[in-house]
Design an enzyme around this catalytic site. Structure first.
Site, PDB file in Angstrom:
ATOM      1  N   TYR A  33      -4.697   1.074  -4.342  1.00 26.54           N
ATOM      2  CA  TYR A  33      -5.760   1.479  -3.425  1.00 26.54           C
ATOM      3  C   TYR A  33      -6.318   0.262  -2.704  1.00 26.54           C
ATOM      4  O   TYR A  33      -5.960  -0.881  -3.003  1.00 26.54           O
ATOM      5  CB  TYR A  33      -6.862   2.231  -4.173  1.00 26.54           C
ATOM      6  CG  TYR A  33      -7.719   1.363  -5.068  1.00 26.54           C
ATOM      7  CD1 TYR A  33      -7.232   0.872  -6.274  1.00 26.54           C
ATOM      8  CD2 TYR A  33      -9.025   1.032  -4.702  1.00 26.54           C
ATOM      9  CE1 TYR A  33      -8.021   0.082  -7.090  1.00 26.54           C
ATOM     10  CE2 TYR A  33      -9.823   0.237  -5.516  1.00 26.54           C
ATOM     11  CZ  TYR A  33      -9.320  -0.231  -6.704  1.00 26.54           C
ATOM     12  OH  TYR A  33     -10.092  -1.022  -7.503  1.00 26.54           O
ATOM     13  N   LYS A 143      -3.889  -4.271  -6.829  1.00 27.75           N
ATOM     14  CA  LYS A 143      -5.082  -3.406  -6.838  1.00 27.75           C
ATOM     15  C   LYS A 143      -4.617  -2.001  -7.215  1.00 27.75           C
ATOM     16  O   LYS A 143      -4.497  -1.112  -6.370  1.00 27.75           O
ATOM     17  CB  LYS A 143      -5.770  -3.463  -5.473  1.00 27.75           C
ATOM     18  CG  LYS A 143      -7.243  -3.068  -5.494  1.00 27.75           C
ATOM     19  CD  LYS A 143      -7.941  -3.462  -4.199  1.00 27.75           C
ATOM     20  CE  LYS A 143      -9.342  -2.883  -4.106  1.00 27.75           C
ATOM     21  NZ  LYS A 143     -10.321  -3.565  -4.967  1.00 27.75           N
ATOM     22  N   GLU A 175     -13.251 -12.515 -13.355  1.00 27.36           N
ATOM     23  CA  GLU A 175     -13.884 -11.928 -12.168  1.00 27.36           C
ATOM     24  C   GLU A 175     -14.792 -10.817 -12.660  1.00 27.36           C
ATOM     25  O   GLU A 175     -14.831 -10.527 -13.857  1.00 27.36           O
ATOM     26  CB  GLU A 175     -12.834 -11.395 -11.194  1.00 27.36           C
ATOM     27  CG  GLU A 175     -11.949 -10.308 -11.770  1.00 27.36           C
ATOM     28  CD  GLU A 175     -10.786  -9.934 -10.845  1.00 27.36           C
ATOM     29  OE1 GLU A 175     -10.952  -9.960  -9.616  1.00 27.36           O
ATOM     30  OE2 GLU A 175      -9.706  -9.609 -11.383  1.00 27.36           O
ATOM     31  N   LEU A 199      -7.874 -10.376  -8.951  1.00 23.76           N
ATOM     32  CA  LEU A 199      -7.596  -9.860  -7.614  1.00 23.76           C
ATOM     33  C   LEU A 199      -7.966 -10.928  -6.581  1.00 23.76           C
ATOM     34  O   LEU A 199      -9.019 -11.555  -6.691  1.00 23.76           O
ATOM     35  CB  LEU A 199      -8.423  -8.599  -7.373  1.00 23.76           C
ATOM     36  CG  LEU A 199      -8.034  -7.830  -6.103  1.00 23.76           C
ATOM     37  CD1 LEU A 199      -6.703  -7.127  -6.298  1.00 23.76           C
ATOM     38  CD2 LEU A 199      -9.112  -6.834  -5.734  1.00 23.76           C
TER      39      LEU A 199
END
Lengths: 281, 281
Positions: A33, A143, A175, A199
Site C-alpha cells: 500500500y 510497505k 522507526e 521504511l
C-alpha cells in the site's frame, strides 16, 4: 475514510466495497500500500510515493496494475468526490484465487483499492510516545499489508494514552509504528539508516533535504535508545505527522519538554516546501 | 476450496462470499487462522487445533467469537456440504472499521470465515525441498495472517520445482513455510524447539508422542543446516503432509535418497493413530 472509494474500476460508497474472502490480501496479507498527502487538491511528494509503491510491488513480484496516468485519474476522482485536503490510500493485493494456497499463479489479476481520508495537518505542541519492541520481519522497506506488529505496537501506545510507539530492536531505535524518527543532539541531526529494516519514508527524505538547506547534513547512523532519551530534540515524520516534535519518550522528558529550537526552524520550512512543491496532478 | 463456505453466520457459494475492504484482515493481516484434517468425517487433533486457535486469538487480543460447540456446528455443516475427507480452514479477523487506522476498538465484531478443501493424504515416495532465509517476525507461534514471507518462500520453492521451503535463520533450521521439520541421525530423532520462533505444530506434537511409543524421546534441540544436510532422514509434518519423508534438500541427497527406515516405522503408526483417535464431532 470518506464515503467514496475505488475498487477494481468502480467508484462507490465505502460501505458497499467488498472483496472475495479468497483475496490473497485477506488470506495472506499478500499486498502492498501507499499513503500520500494532498493539500487543497495539490499532491505533495507524488513522485516519491509512486516510486516507493513501485519498489514495494516489485519486491513481492506483483506487476503494477496501472500506469502513473491511470493512478492519477483514480486519485483525482477520489479528491473530487471526497474533498481536497486528504490522505490518499492506495492498496494493491495479488488478487483472489480459489483454492487457498501459499503459492500463486503470476498471471492472477491484482485487486486495486483506493480510498481517502480527510486530514488535519500536524499538531505542533509536542507529542508523547512509548518505546515498544520491534518484532517485525526482515524487509520493512516493503510497505506491505503484514502490519500486525505495527497494529499491536500502536494499540499498546493507545492503551498508554499516547499516539505513537517507537520500535526498538537490540537497544536501537528503528522507526515509529507509522513514522520515521529524527534526533537532534548538540546541533547535529540524526536519523536511522535505511538498511532494509525500516521504511524509507518519503517525508523523511523531504526533511533530510530541508535540513541540508539549513546547512545541516542529517547523519544516517544507528540511534541507541539511550541516545534518544538523552537527545535535545526528537521528531517523528510521516505524511500525516509531517514533522512532529516529541516531548516525552516513556517516562523521560525530551530536552526542555517543549518543541525545540531546531524544530522551530524546520517546521516552517516544511510548510514552505508544501507551498512551493505541491502541485496539481 | 470446495464450493460452500461460511462467512459471518451464512453458508453459501465460495464465489459469493465477500468482506468489506475495511476488514482489518484485508488492510493489516489483523487476524489468525487454523487448519485441521477430517478423515471420512472424523476429526483428527481437534482439541489441539482449537487450543492453538484460542492461543493465537488471545495473543493478538481478539475474543474467540464462538464456543467450541458453535465451531463444531459450523464445521459439521461444511463437511455435510463439501465431503468428508477435508482440510477445514478457520479464520477470524478483528473485523471491519472505517476509517482505516492501526489502532482498534476492542468491542469491534470479529469476522468469521470458514472453508474446506478436499484432501488427498500424504505422498510417501519422498519430497525434495529447498532452504530459504527465515525472514519472518518474532512471534511465529501465532498462526497469523501475516504470511507474506511464507508466500515468498513457497513461491521460490515452486519456481525451483519443489513443494516446500525449509526456513533457515543464522545457520539454523526453523521450520518449513507450512510444516515443521524432524531429523533422524544415528537413531536419534530431533526437532526444532518451540521457543516462539516457530509454530507449535499439532501434527508435530502427535509425531513426538508416536516416537515416544516407539521408544524414542524426540530431542527438541536447535538443528543446524549442516546437521540437516548430513542427516540420515528428514521428515516434514503438517496436517496435509502428515509425516512426509524428505529425500533431497537443495542439491544434497538425504541419507540413501529414499524414505528411511525410521520413517517406515513411524508412518504406519501415524496412520494407526488416525484410525484410533479420529472421532466424530
Amino acid at each position: 475514510m470518506n464515503d467514496t472509494v475505488y475498487l477494481n474500476g468502480v467508484f462507490g460508497p465505502a460501505a458497499d466495497a467488498k472483496v472475495s474472502v479468497f483475496d490473497r490480501g485477506f488470506l495472506f496479507g499478500d499486498g502492498v500500500y501507499e499513503v500520500m498527502p494532498f493539500y487543497q487538491g495539490r499532491a505533495f511528494g507524488w513522485q516519491g510515493h509512486m516510486e516507493r509503491f513501485e519498489r514495494s510491488l516489485a519486491a513481492i513480484n506483483i506487476p503494477n496494475p496501472h500506469t502513473d496516468k491511470q493512478w492519477r485519474e483514480i486519485v483525482k476522482q477520489l479528491l473530487a468526490e471526497n474533498g481536497d485536503t486528504q490522505l490518499i490510500y492506495l492498496q494493491v493485493t495479488r488478487g483472489a484465487a480459489i483454492p487457498r494456497k501459499h503459492v500463486y499463479d503470476p498471471t492472477i489479476t491484482p485487486t486495486v483499492f483506493a480510498a481517502s481520508m480527510s486530514f488535519t495537518p500536524v499538531q505542533t505542541s509536542g507529542m508523547s510516545v512509548i518505546t515498544f519492541p520491534d518484532e517485525r520481519w526482515d524487509h520493512c522497506f516493503i510497505k506491505s499489508l503484514n502490519l500486525l506488529p505495527n497494529v499491536l505496537a500502536s494499540q499498546e501506545a493507545k492503551m498508554q494514552g499516547v499516539p505513537e510507539a517507537i520500535l526498538v530492536r537490540d537497544g536501537f531505535v528503528k522507526e515509529g509504528a507509522s513514522s520515521n524518527v529524527f534526533m537532534v543532539k548538540n546541533n547535529e541531526i540524526f536519523t536511522t539508516p535505511t538498511d532494509g529494516s525500516i521504511l524509507r519514508g518519503v517525508t523523511r527524505g523531504i526533511i533530510c533535504d530541508l535540513c541540508a538547506s539549513l546547512g545541516f547534513k542529517v547523519k544516517e547512523e544507528p540511534i541507541s535508545v539511550d541516545a534518544l532519551l538523552d537527545a535535545d530534540e526528537v521528531w517523528l515524520s510521516s505524511v500525516g505527522k509531517e514533522i512532529t516534535p516529541v516531548i516525552q519518550v516513556d517516562d523521560q522528558r525530551i530536552g526542555s519538554g517543549k518543541p525545540g529550537p531546531m524544530w522551530e526552524r524546520a517546521f516552517p520550512l516544511y510548510q514552505a516546501c508544501i507551498q512551493r512543491d505541491a502541485h496539481a496532478l
